[in-house]
Design a protein around this motif. Structure first.
Motif, PDB file in Angstrom:
ATOM      1  N   GLN A  41       0.823  -1.214   0.000  1.00 35.23           N
ATOM      2  CA  GLN A  41       0.000   0.000   0.000  1.00 35.23           C
ATOM      3  C   GLN A  41       0.856   1.263   0.000  1.00 35.23           C
ATOM      4  OE1 GLN A  41      -2.754  -0.508   3.254  1.00 35.23           O
ATOM      5  NE2 GLN A  41      -3.762  -2.217   2.258  1.00 35.23           N
ATOM      6  N   LEU A  42       1.839   1.278  -0.890  1.00 32.14           N
ATOM      7  CA  LEU A  42       2.723   2.427  -1.007  1.00 32.14           C
ATOM      8  C   LEU A  42       2.151   3.425  -2.010  1.00 32.14           C
ATOM      9  CD1 LEU A  42       6.105   0.489  -1.343  1.00 32.14           C
ATOM     10  CD2 LEU A  42       5.219   1.580   0.726  1.00 32.14           C
ATOM     11  N   SER A  43       2.176   4.690  -1.646  1.00 27.98           N
ATOM     12  CA  SER A  43       1.793   5.716  -2.617  1.00 27.98           C
ATOM     13  C   SER A  43       2.878   5.769  -3.690  1.00 27.98           C
ATOM     14  CB  SER A  43       1.685   7.081  -1.923  1.00 27.98           C
ATOM     15  OG  SER A  43       2.972   7.535  -1.529  1.00 27.98           O
ATOM     16  N   GLY A  44       2.607   6.442  -4.789  1.00 26.51           N
ATOM     17  CA  GLY A  44       3.613   6.588  -5.835  1.00 26.51           C
ATOM     18  C   GLY A  44       4.882   7.225  -5.303  1.00 26.51           C
ATOM     19  N   GLU A  45       4.728   8.227  -4.448  1.00 28.74           N
ATOM     20  CA  GLU A  45       5.891   8.911  -3.863  1.00 28.74           C
ATOM     21  C   GLU A  45       6.665   7.968  -2.940  1.00 28.74           C
ATOM     22  OE1 GLU A  45       6.937  12.609  -0.887  1.00 28.74           O
ATOM     23  OE2 GLU A  45       5.043  12.648  -1.972  1.00 28.74           O
ATOM     24  N   GLN A  46       5.949   7.211  -2.113  1.00 34.44           N
ATOM     25  CA  GLN A  46       6.625   6.262  -1.234  1.00 34.44           C
ATOM     26  C   GLN A  46       7.340   5.190  -2.048  1.00 34.44           C
ATOM     27  OE1 GLN A  46       3.045   5.151   0.863  1.00 34.44           O
ATOM     28  NE2 GLN A  46       3.863   5.966   2.801  1.00 34.44           N
ATOM     29  N   TYR A  50      11.948   2.987  -3.148  1.00 38.56           N
ATOM     30  CA  TYR A  50      12.343   1.592  -3.040  1.00 38.56           C
ATOM     31  C   TYR A  50      12.528   0.982  -4.420  1.00 38.56           C
ATOM     32  CZ  TYR A  50      10.557   2.362   1.638  1.00 38.56           C
ATOM     33  OH  TYR A  50      10.338   2.869   2.891  1.00 38.56           O
ATOM     34  N   SER A  51      13.314  -0.080  -4.461  1.00 40.60           N
ATOM     35  CA  SER A  51      13.494  -0.837  -5.694  1.00 40.60           C
ATOM     36  C   SER A  51      13.573  -2.316  -5.362  1.00 40.60           C
ATOM     37  CB  SER A  51      14.782  -0.425  -6.403  1.00 40.60           C
ATOM     38  OG  SER A  51      15.022  -1.283  -7.498  1.00 40.60           O
ATOM     39  N   ILE A  52      12.924  -3.115  -6.205  1.00 39.83           N
ATOM     40  CA  ILE A  52      13.015  -4.566  -6.029  1.00 39.83           C
ATOM     41  C   ILE A  52      13.918  -5.174  -7.096  1.00 39.83           C
ATOM     42  CG2 ILE A  52      10.815  -4.749  -4.838  1.00 39.83           C
ATOM     43  CD1 ILE A  52       9.601  -5.832  -7.484  1.00 39.83           C
TER      44      ILE A  52
END
Length: 98
Positions: A41-46, A50-52
């Protein structure tokens, strides 16, 4: 390249938050950043923090709580980023030192 610093920061953030190798996260979510974003449930900004993509591995020390460091590679395809780290650890780790 300047963008690699952003990738390094994003990979670092992922390892610190989820405590996992980024290659694991990439495989678990089939490289689908959107599915990953929705799952947590990450916003676009959040999500932009991060990177997977593979290329970051946490370092843990027996008897020490938490992650003590992170090895991060960025600049080639994520499989190669991860592979560089894997090869160095595999070829240089002497378990007798632990």
């Amino acid at each position: 390249m300047p963008d690699n610093w952003d990738w390094v920061a994003r990979k670092r953030n992922s390892v610190l938050r989820w405590g996992r190798i980024t290659w694991y996260l990439s495989c678990k979510y089939a490289g689908d950043e959107e599915a990953f974003r929705r799952k947590f449930q990450l916003s676009g900004e959040q999500a932009s923090k991060y990177s997977i993509h593979g290329g970051a591995i946490p370092i843990r020390v027996p008897g020490v709580e938490g992650i003590v460091g992170i090895v991060i590679v960025s600049g080639v395809a994520q499989e190669e980023d991860h592979g560089v780290i894997y090869d160095v650890i595999k070829n240089n780790w002497d378990k007798r030192e632990v």
